[in-house]
Design a protein around this motif. Structure first.
Motif, PDB file in Angstrom:
ATOM      1  N   GLU A  69      44.886  16.523 -28.202  1.00  0.00           N
ATOM      2  CA  GLU A  69      45.166  17.751 -29.090  1.00  0.00           C
ATOM      3  C   GLU A  69      43.856  18.648 -29.483  1.00  0.00           C
ATOM      4  O   GLU A  69      44.267  19.816 -29.272  1.00  0.00           O
ATOM      5  CB  GLU A  69      45.948  17.357 -30.435  1.00  0.00           C
ATOM      6  CG  GLU A  69      47.333  16.849 -30.082  1.00  0.00           C
ATOM      7  CD  GLU A  69      47.891  16.688 -31.403  1.00  0.00           C
ATOM      8  OE1 GLU A  69      47.418  16.859 -32.419  1.00  0.00           O
ATOM      9  OE2 GLU A  69      49.009  16.052 -31.494  1.00  0.00           O
ATOM     10  N   ALA A  72      43.192  20.577 -26.053  1.00  0.00           N
ATOM     11  CA  ALA A  72      44.323  21.495 -25.773  1.00  0.00           C
ATOM     12  C   ALA A  72      44.226  22.804 -26.574  1.00  0.00           C
ATOM     13  O   ALA A  72      44.370  23.851 -26.192  1.00  0.00           O
ATOM     14  CB  ALA A  72      45.571  20.789 -25.623  1.00  0.00           C
ATOM     15  N   ARG A  73      44.059  22.631 -27.928  1.00  0.00           N
ATOM     16  CA  ARG A  73      43.856  23.657 -28.761  1.00  0.00           C
ATOM     17  C   ARG A  73      42.697  24.306 -28.466  1.00  0.00           C
ATOM     18  O   ARG A  73      42.664  25.741 -28.882  1.00  0.00           O
ATOM     19  CB  ARG A  73      43.874  23.131 -30.392  1.00  0.00           C
ATOM     20  CG  ARG A  73      44.123  24.007 -31.429  1.00  0.00           C
ATOM     21  CD  ARG A  73      44.132  23.297 -32.687  1.00  0.00           C
ATOM     22  NE  ARG A  73      45.299  22.827 -32.887  1.00  0.00           N
ATOM     23  CZ  ARG A  73      45.448  21.233 -32.929  1.00  0.00           C
ATOM     24  NH1 ARG A  73      44.614  20.557 -32.813  1.00  0.00           N
ATOM     25  NH2 ARG A  73      46.646  20.958 -32.996  1.00  0.00           N
ATOM     26  N   LYS A  75      41.176  24.823 -25.663  1.00  0.00           N
ATOM     27  CA  LYS A  75      41.300  25.604 -24.279  1.00  0.00           C
ATOM     28  C   LYS A  75      42.368  26.715 -24.648  1.00  0.00           C
ATOM     29  O   LYS A  75      41.907  27.953 -24.075  1.00  0.00           O
ATOM     30  CB  LYS A  75      41.938  24.615 -23.185  1.00  0.00           C
ATOM     31  CG  LYS A  75      42.146  25.221 -22.072  1.00  0.00           C
ATOM     32  CD  LYS A  75      40.995  25.849 -21.396  1.00  0.00           C
ATOM     33  CE  LYS A  75      41.152  26.514 -20.071  1.00  0.00           C
ATOM     34  NZ  LYS A  75      42.272  27.675 -20.028  1.00  0.00           N
ATOM     35  N   LEU A  76      43.526  26.382 -25.295  1.00  0.00           N
ATOM     36  CA  LEU A  76      44.317  27.586 -25.326  1.00  0.00           C
ATOM     37  C   LEU A  76      44.181  28.573 -26.381  1.00  0.00           C
ATOM     38  O   LEU A  76      44.140  29.795 -26.080  1.00  0.00           O
ATOM     39  CB  LEU A  76      45.751  26.911 -25.818  1.00  0.00           C
ATOM     40  CG  LEU A  76      46.535  25.975 -24.711  1.00  0.00           C
ATOM     41  CD1 LEU A  76      47.517  25.478 -25.194  1.00  0.00           C
ATOM     42  CD2 LEU A  76      46.770  26.759 -23.561  1.00  0.00           C
ATOM     43  N   THR A  79      41.364  30.920 -24.191  1.00  0.00           N
ATOM     44  CA  THR A  79      42.261  31.612 -23.432  1.00  0.00           C
ATOM     45  C   THR A  79      42.652  32.766 -24.112  1.00  0.00           C
ATOM     46  O   THR A  79      42.585  33.795 -23.671  1.00  0.00           O
ATOM     47  CB  THR A  79      43.048  30.782 -22.763  1.00  0.00           C
ATOM     48  OG1 THR A  79      42.519  29.645 -22.081  1.00  0.00           O
ATOM     49  CG2 THR A  79      44.010  31.754 -21.729  1.00  0.00           C
ATOM     50  N   ILE A 125      51.316  28.093 -28.793  1.00  0.00           N
ATOM     51  CA  ILE A 125      50.052  27.284 -28.557  1.00  0.00           C
ATOM     52  C   ILE A 125      50.395  25.845 -29.178  1.00  0.00           C
ATOM     53  O   ILE A 125      50.224  24.989 -28.407  1.00  0.00           O
ATOM     54  CB  ILE A 125      48.742  27.924 -29.166  1.00  0.00           C
ATOM     55  CG1 ILE A 125      48.501  29.212 -28.315  1.00  0.00           C
ATOM     56  CG2 ILE A 125      47.710  27.104 -29.414  1.00  0.00           C
ATOM     57  CD1 ILE A 125      47.491  30.018 -28.778  1.00  0.00           C
ATOM     58  N   SER A 128      52.613  23.593 -26.941  1.00  0.00           N
ATOM     59  CA  SER A 128      51.760  23.217 -25.776  1.00  0.00           C
ATOM     60  C   SER A 128      50.794  22.558 -26.074  1.00  0.00           C
ATOM     61  O   SER A 128      50.516  21.459 -25.184  1.00  0.00           O
ATOM     62  CB  SER A 128      51.335  24.614 -25.136  1.00  0.00           C
ATOM     63  OG  SER A 128      51.943  25.830 -24.808  1.00  0.00           O
ATOM     64  N   VAL A 129      50.346  22.298 -27.176  1.00  0.00           N
ATOM     65  CA  VAL A 129      49.238  21.467 -27.415  1.00  0.00           C
ATOM     66  C   VAL A 129      49.942  20.070 -27.578  1.00  0.00           C
ATOM     67  O   VAL A 129      49.344  18.899 -27.090  1.00  0.00           O
ATOM     68  CB  VAL A 129      48.557  21.718 -28.955  1.00  0.00           C
ATOM     69  CG1 VAL A 129      47.691  20.774 -29.508  1.00  0.00           C
ATOM     70  CG2 VAL A 129      47.460  22.902 -28.678  1.00  0.00           C
ATOM     71  N   PHE A 132      50.925  19.064 -24.345  1.00  0.00           N
ATOM     72  CA  PHE A 132      49.744  18.470 -23.576  1.00  0.00           C
ATOM     73  C   PHE A 132      49.465  16.863 -23.836  1.00  0.00           C
ATOM     74  O   PHE A 132      49.229  16.060 -23.205  1.00  0.00           O
ATOM     75  CB  PHE A 132      48.521  19.318 -23.554  1.00  0.00           C
ATOM     76  CG  PHE A 132      47.375  19.069 -22.777  1.00  0.00           C
ATOM     77  CD1 PHE A 132      47.202  19.447 -21.457  1.00  0.00           C
ATOM     78  CD2 PHE A 132      46.316  18.173 -23.491  1.00  0.00           C
ATOM     79  CE1 PHE A 132      45.953  19.098 -20.932  1.00  0.00           C
ATOM     80  CE2 PHE A 132      45.191  17.898 -22.676  1.00  0.00           C
ATOM     81  CZ  PHE A 132      45.098  18.316 -21.640  1.00  0.00           C
ATOM     82  N   TYR A 254      50.724  23.275 -19.132  1.00  0.00           N
ATOM     83  CA  TYR A 254      50.409  23.794 -20.673  1.00  0.00           C
ATOM     84  C   TYR A 254      49.177  24.328 -20.936  1.00  0.00           C
ATOM     85  O   TYR A 254      49.214  25.113 -21.903  1.00  0.00           O
ATOM     86  CB  TYR A 254      50.448  22.293 -21.318  1.00  0.00           C
ATOM     87  CG  TYR A 254      51.846  21.723 -21.380  1.00  0.00           C
ATOM     88  CD1 TYR A 254      53.173  22.606 -21.550  1.00  0.00           C
ATOM     89  CD2 TYR A 254      52.066  20.317 -21.189  1.00  0.00           C
ATOM     90  CE1 TYR A 254      54.299  21.952 -21.457  1.00  0.00           C
ATOM     91  CE2 TYR A 254      53.539  19.714 -20.899  1.00  0.00           C
ATOM     92  CZ  TYR A 254      54.391  20.496 -21.279  1.00  0.00           C
ATOM     93  OH  TYR A 254      55.607  20.012 -21.115  1.00  0.00           O
ATOM     94  N   ILE A 255      48.232  24.184 -20.068  1.00  0.00           N
ATOM     95  CA  ILE A 255      46.869  24.813 -20.420  1.00  0.00           C
ATOM     96  C   ILE A 255      46.547  25.988 -19.456  1.00  0.00           C
ATOM     97  O   ILE A 255      45.593  26.421 -19.469  1.00  0.00           O
ATOM     98  CB  ILE A 255      45.593  23.747 -20.406  1.00  0.00           C
ATOM     99  CG1 ILE A 255      45.133  23.129 -19.062  1.00  0.00           C
ATOM    100  CG2 ILE A 255      45.814  22.825 -21.630  1.00  0.00           C
ATOM    101  CD1 ILE A 255      44.218  22.338 -19.150  1.00  0.00           C
TER     102      ILE A 255
END
Length: 362
Positions: A69, A72-73, A75-76, A79, A125, A128-129, A132, A254-255
């Protein structure tokens, strides 16, 4: 019973929960695992399965919350910020306001205003986190367990293209320690998956997944207690191989790594077809024709022999039902593959569509 393999100070009723039960003498001339401890099977093995389920639940949450988590948090969010900064810069250039350095200027100075993330973007987001992180645990488990299962398979005389050794010299008892550990941890994982399926929000393929897991558990427990462990090990290795790549493809999606997602998904498609519709059908055909021909014993439970026409046919029919479910899933996978070929990108028809409630909230 197995206290000599456990920590001596543990109470006797705790021992089955932390060590393999029913140790016994090794066979006279083992055809595999020559230097391992050997065990028989029994109901106390369920205690070890309970411990494995608890450990998997803890490991899943640790991997999810503290590793997957946060990554992913980060990275997203990164972005989103880069995309937002690019959007602001483009709008500034369009407005024709330039500072002394030739860059877009702003009413409040040279620093562009920082856009606040909208609730819709934040929900997207967050979703997706979570997805992921869920798939990240699957990648960790299947990678480790397939590697261990492949080690077991390599030490057994069975081979996917020549599976007759699965039936010769039945029953294959007692069990080597690594093989028993592999079987019990796999059973624990699928029981754990059933708990997760019923704890999380239901997805489109909930019924198919539940049916698949229940049939798998029945087959695993029956093959374990009835001493058909060699065919069980081969099937589990075949299944786990391609289960590594689907969650990896989902994680890429997801990312935002869509090209890597499509490449990984294509490899998953190939590995699925080979493992589940070529090798697995070879196993089913061998069970259908070779098993009754090569198994020379009958139903004598006191000797570990559990072969009868009814029990064996039930086992084969469940394998066929499992193959039918996988054919249905393969049809869904092929539809996703068509989206990749047609340039629409891979998306998961099986289990990752949002619920209606989630869609409405967005």
């Amino acid at each position: 019973m197995n206290s000599h393999h456990a920590i001596q100070w543990l109470p006797s009723y705790i021992v089955p929960f932390v060590s393999l039960s029913y140790p016994t003498s090794p066979p006279t001339n083992p055809d595999s695992f020559h230097h391992s401890a050997y065990y028989t099977t029994g109901l106390l093995d369920g205690c070890f399965i309970v411990t494995c389920i608890a450990v998997m639940a803890i490991l899943r949450d640790v991997a999810r919350v503290f590793i997957m988590e946060p990554f992913a948090r980060w990275k997203l969010t990164r972005t989103w910020e880069q995309s937002n900064a690019s959007h602001i810069q483009q709008n500034g250039n369009k407005n024709g306001v330039m500072n002394g350095n030739g860059h877009a200027g702003h009413a409040n100075g040279d620093c562009p205003p920082k856009k606040i993330m909208s609730p819709r973007d934040a929900r997207k987001i967050h979703r997706s986190v979570l997805r992921f992180a869920e798939q990240g645990w699957s990648v960790i488990y299947y990678t480790l367990q397939w590697s261990f299962g492949f080690y077991i398979h390599q030490n057994l005389p069975t081979r996917a293209l020549n599976p007759t050794e699965m039936w010769s010299n039945y029953p294959h008892i007692p069990l080597a320690g690594p093989l028993k550990f592999y079987y019990l941890t796999q059973t624990a994982f699928y029981l754990h998956q059933i708990l997760i399926l019923n704890a999380e929000a239901r997805r489109k393929d909930h019924f198919q997944m539940m049916t698949h897991h229940i049939i798998t558990i029945v087959l695993m427990v029956a093959s374990y207690l009835y001493n058909f462990t060699r065919v069980g090990c081969l099937i589990m290795v075949l299944m786990d191989w391609n289960d590594i790549f689907l969650p990896v493809a989902k994680m890429f999606r997801y990312i935002g790594f869509y090209t890597l997602c499509d490449i990984t998904f294509t490899w998953f498609l190939i590995s699925w077809f080979v493992a589940r519709h070529v090798f697995f059908i070879i196993v089913i055909l061998s069970a259908w024709f070779d098993g009754p021909r090569l198994i020379t014993v009958g139903w004598v439970p006191e000797l570990g022999q559990y072969y009868s026409e009814f029990s064996y046919n039930t086992f084969v029919y469940l394998l066929v039902v499992l193959q039918i479910i996988q054919i249905i899933w393969f049809g869904m996978i092929c539809r996703i593959a068509w989206r990749v070929i047609s340039g629409q990108g891979a998306s998961d028809d099986r289990s990752d569509d949002e619920s209606e409630e989630e869609k409405k909230s967005q």
